[in-house]
Design a protein around this motif. Structure first.
Motif, PDB file in Angstrom:
ATOM      1  N   THR A   1       0.900  -1.149   0.147  1.00  0.00           N
ATOM      2  CA  THR A   1       0.149   0.600   0.119  1.00  0.00           C
ATOM      3  C   THR A   1       1.083   1.731   0.291  1.00  0.00           C
ATOM      4  O   THR A   1       2.415   1.177   0.232  1.00  0.00           O
ATOM      5  CB  THR A   1      -1.302   0.213   1.017  1.00  0.00           C
ATOM      6  N   SER A   2       0.124   2.221  -0.212  1.00  0.00           N
ATOM      7  CA  SER A   2       0.798   3.905   0.036  1.00  0.00           C
ATOM      8  C   SER A   2       1.479   4.179   0.963  1.00  0.00           C
ATOM      9  O   SER A   2       3.243   4.265   1.263  1.00  0.00           O
ATOM     10  CB  SER A   2       0.276   4.929  -0.484  1.00  0.00           C
ATOM     11  N   TYR A   3       0.877   3.522   2.129  1.00  0.00           N
ATOM     12  CA  TYR A   3       1.298   3.602   3.953  1.00  0.00           C
ATOM     13  C   TYR A   3       2.435   2.905   3.925  1.00  0.00           C
ATOM     14  O   TYR A   3       3.049   3.364   4.344  1.00  0.00           O
ATOM     15  CB  TYR A   3      -0.142   3.551   4.264  1.00  0.00           C
ATOM     16  N   GLY A   4       2.398   1.235   3.438  1.00  0.00           N
ATOM     17  CA  GLY A   4       3.059   0.622   3.566  1.00  0.00           C
ATOM     18  C   GLY A   4       4.481   1.128   2.980  1.00  0.00           C
ATOM     19  O   GLY A   4       5.254   0.910   3.631  1.00  0.00           O
ATOM     20  N   ARG A   5       4.229   1.771   1.615  1.00  0.00           N
ATOM     21  CA  ARG A   5       5.781   2.310   0.705  1.00  0.00           C
ATOM     22  C   ARG A   5       6.830   3.330   2.008  1.00  0.00           C
ATOM     23  O   ARG A   5       7.196   2.921   1.772  1.00  0.00           O
ATOM     24  CB  ARG A   5       4.854   2.757  -0.214  1.00  0.00           C
ATOM     25  N   ALA A   6       5.091   3.929   2.425  1.00  0.00           N
ATOM     26  CA  ALA A   6       5.365   5.007   2.470  1.00  0.00           C
ATOM     27  C   ALA A   6       6.711   4.935   4.320  1.00  0.00           C
ATOM     28  O   ALA A   6       7.753   5.250   4.720  1.00  0.00           O
ATOM     29  CB  ALA A   6       4.826   6.482   3.484  1.00  0.00           C
TER      30      ALA A   6
END
Length: 124
Positions: free
Chosen positions: A91-96
């Protein structure tokens, strides 16, 4: 030494002065809440102690004339667990999260090159 395995665990909680302790506290205070949110308090504590002990074991196995001290192995273990979780989530949160943990890795490694005790590479 073979009959003093407790030193591998206790080394994680020892520090070589206030500056050393301060840097580790800042790292744990910064990354800890995010990791606690992912895994829970008890799992986070277990990850910290186990990976810190493995870092001590690695330092000992490298024959560095004694076990290094400090929480760097445990901090790097927490960073690695969070980065792996972030990567796997996709997810975008995971990548961040992964990217933030990679930044912490970049901050942490140079601090091990303090010139006094030498690098504790096994913790990384």
């Amino acid at each position: 030494q073979g009959d003093e395995l407790w030193r591998l665990v206790t080394a994680v909680f020892l520090h070589a002065g206030l500056l050393h302790l301060g840097f580790n506290l800042i790292a744990i205070a910064s990354i800890g809440p995010r990791i606690e949110e992912l895994y829970g308090r008890l799992t986070m504590l277990m990850l910290f102690v186990v990976t810190g002990t493995l870092g001590s074991l690695g330092s000992d196995a490298m024959g560095l004339h004694g076990v290094g001290i400090g929480a760097s192995g445990g901090v790097m273990g927490l960073i690695g667990a969070a980065a792996g979780h972030g990567q796997r989530s996709g997810t975008s949160y995971g990548r961040a999260l992964r990217n933030d943990m990679l930044k912490w890795t970049a901050y942490t490694i140079p601090s091990s090159l303090n010139g006094k005790s030498g690098p504790r590479w096994a913790g990384y």
